[in-house]
Design an enzyme around this catalytic site. Structure first.
Site, PDB file in Angstrom:
ATOM      1  N   SER A  10       0.798  -1.228   0.000  1.00 35.57           N
ATOM      2  CA  SER A  10       0.000   0.000   0.000  1.00 35.57           C
ATOM      3  C   SER A  10       0.833   1.281   0.000  1.00 35.57           C
ATOM      4  CB  SER A  10      -0.946   0.014   1.208  1.00 35.57           C
ATOM      5  OG  SER A  10      -0.220  -0.033   2.420  1.00 35.57           O
ATOM      6  N   GLY A  11       2.139   1.173   0.193  1.00 37.19           N
ATOM      7  CA  GLY A  11       2.997   2.357   0.199  1.00 37.19           C
ATOM      8  C   GLY A  11       3.417   2.760  -1.203  1.00 37.19           C
ATOM      9  N   TYR A  12       4.254   3.790  -1.280  1.00 36.33           N
ATOM     10  CA  TYR A  12       4.714   4.258  -2.590  1.00 36.33           C
ATOM     11  C   TYR A  12       5.558   3.202  -3.303  1.00 36.33           C
ATOM     12  CZ  TYR A  12       3.205   9.027  -1.444  1.00 36.33           C
ATOM     13  OH  TYR A  12       2.474  10.136  -1.125  1.00 36.33           O
ATOM     14  N   THR A  13       6.450   2.547  -2.556  1.00 37.26           N
ATOM     15  CA  THR A  13       7.286   1.524  -3.187  1.00 37.26           C
ATOM     16  C   THR A  13       6.454   0.328  -3.613  1.00 37.26           C
ATOM     17  OG1 THR A  13       9.238   2.213  -1.928  1.00 37.26           O
ATOM     18  CG2 THR A  13       9.263   0.004  -2.865  1.00 37.26           C
ATOM     19  N   CYS A 150      17.869   4.085  -1.703  1.00 38.73           N
ATOM     20  CA  CYS A 150      17.964   5.024  -2.833  1.00 38.73           C
ATOM     21  C   CYS A 150      19.170   5.946  -2.712  1.00 38.73           C
ATOM     22  CB  CYS A 150      16.675   5.824  -2.969  1.00 38.73           C
ATOM     23  SG  CYS A 150      16.248   6.857  -1.574  1.00 38.73           S
ATOM     24  N   ASN A 316      14.065   7.896  -7.370  1.00 36.29           N
ATOM     25  CA  ASN A 316      14.240   7.168  -6.117  1.00 36.29           C
ATOM     26  C   ASN A 316      13.248   6.020  -5.941  1.00 36.29           C
ATOM     27  OD1 ASN A 316      12.543   9.686  -5.719  1.00 36.29           O
ATOM     28  ND2 ASN A 316      12.011   8.557  -3.852  1.00 36.29           N
TER      29      ASN A 316
END
Length: 349
Positions: A10-13, A150, A316
């Site tokens: 559910s996160g950006y990554t 990153c 990133n």
């Protein structure tokens, strides 16, 4: 088809992993978990993926995982991955871990940089650091891949041709990294809240960022001697992108043409490295890699000071996280390393 699970999706990554894997021709995403959003549609959290996923987030279960996955991407916080990795490996499932929990080979460094004693030093020995430009052969058939951070990725890719060249007066490098707000994750907090972040150029962890440990580990392997890195990241108001400026001091003169040749030779055959030198855009700029897995590399030589600065620009969330994890996974499975990653950068971005 390889069945793939994304744990912590559910996160950006996690969202970026799902974006890439949605168009990967060799895999099928079969299981995506989220503690917070279990039972809710993936597209509720990642509306950009509408039309690509018609499934809900699940609550994690080892039993369900065993039935659904051949490989697992872990998008979990540091220390949390430690609860999952050993058991998943025992189940015979490949792990690509995007946390820091298996990146460092020396277990004593975890106490210094992360504040805990590492409980699985034997797994640290087995883990392969997932930077394909340096560990391509080791990644083949790897069962546990530790995907780099990153800031570390940007620093290492910039510094690698330099430490390999045997041109340095001292092997103490300074890495200045400017990085976008998505590095802070999807959960807002005071430092990353948009009104606080906009127009900011803010140093953080300036007395020693933990990604320096990864940079020192990898650059020392290349140089075949001890390399020290002072890494100072700066939060900037862009959403994506990281630019590393790695400063070193030369022991003798080198022409720009010779350094250009050394950089090209070092990264020869590496599909996602672009050596940058042009009149209009003479140095790497994250703006021109956004949305892609490319890393743009460049340099500048200040002869008056015998100083050389190596630059590295990455997205990133791509080369600094999800894209690189998929690149390493591809190599481990014998696929072309750019499978699912043949995505040109966005412009304008």
């Amino acid at each position: 088809m390889i069945r793939v699970a994304v744990i912590g999706g559910s996160g950006y990554t996690g969202g970026e992993l799902l974006r890439i894997l949605a168009v990967h021709p060799k895999i099928e995403v079969t299981y995506v978990t989220s503690r917070e959003y279990a039972g809710k549609p993936i597209t509720l959290v990642h509306p950009n993926l509408r039309g690509f996923y018609n499934m809900n987030f699940s609550q994690f279960s080892f039993d369900k995982l065993g039935d659904k996955a051949d490989a697992v991407f872990l998008g979990l916080p540091h220390k949390v991955s430690l609860e999952y990795v050993p058991k998943i490996l025992e189940m015979g499932i490949q792990v690509i871990d995007l946390s820091a929990d298996f990146r460092l080979k020396d277990p004593t460094l975890y106490k210094i940089w992360y504040g805990y004693e590492h409980p699985y030093p034997d797994l640290l020995k087995k883990a392969v650091y997932g930077l394909p430009e340096l560990h391509y052969e080791e990644l083949k058939n790897a069962k546990l891949i530790a995907s780099p951070g990153c800031n570390a990725t940007a620093t290492i890719l910039a510094g690698a041709p330099l430490v390999a060249s045997s041109l340095l007066e001292t092997y103490k490098l300074i890495s200045d990294v400017k990085v976008g707000s998505s590095e802070g994750g999807a959960k807002p907090h005071e430092g990353s809240h948009h009104p606080e972040r906009q127009n900011a150029i803010r140093p953080y962890e300036a007395d020693g960022h933990r990604h320096a440990a990864e940079a020192e580990q990898e650059l020392s392997l290349i140089a075949k001697r001890d390399v020290k890195v002072s890494l100072v990241p700066h939060a900037v108001s862009s959403v994506r992108g990281a630019l590393a400026s790695v400063h070193g001091w030369l022991s003798s003169d080198i022409s720009e043409m010779d350094m250009w040749k050394k950089s090209i030779e070092f990264y020869k055959g590496r599909k996602f490295i672009r050596i940058i030198r042009s009149n209009i855009h003479p140095y790497p700029d994250p703006k021109f890699v956004i949305g892609s897995n490319f890393a743009d590399i460049g340099f500048a030589i200040e002869k008056r000071m015998q100083r050389i600065t190596m630059f590295s620009a990455i997205d990133n969330l791509m080369k600094g996280a999800a894209g690189q994890a998929v690149q390493a996974f591809n190599i481990s499975r014998g696929f072309e390393e750019d499978e699912g990653l043949r995505i040109p950068p966005l412009r304008p971005a």
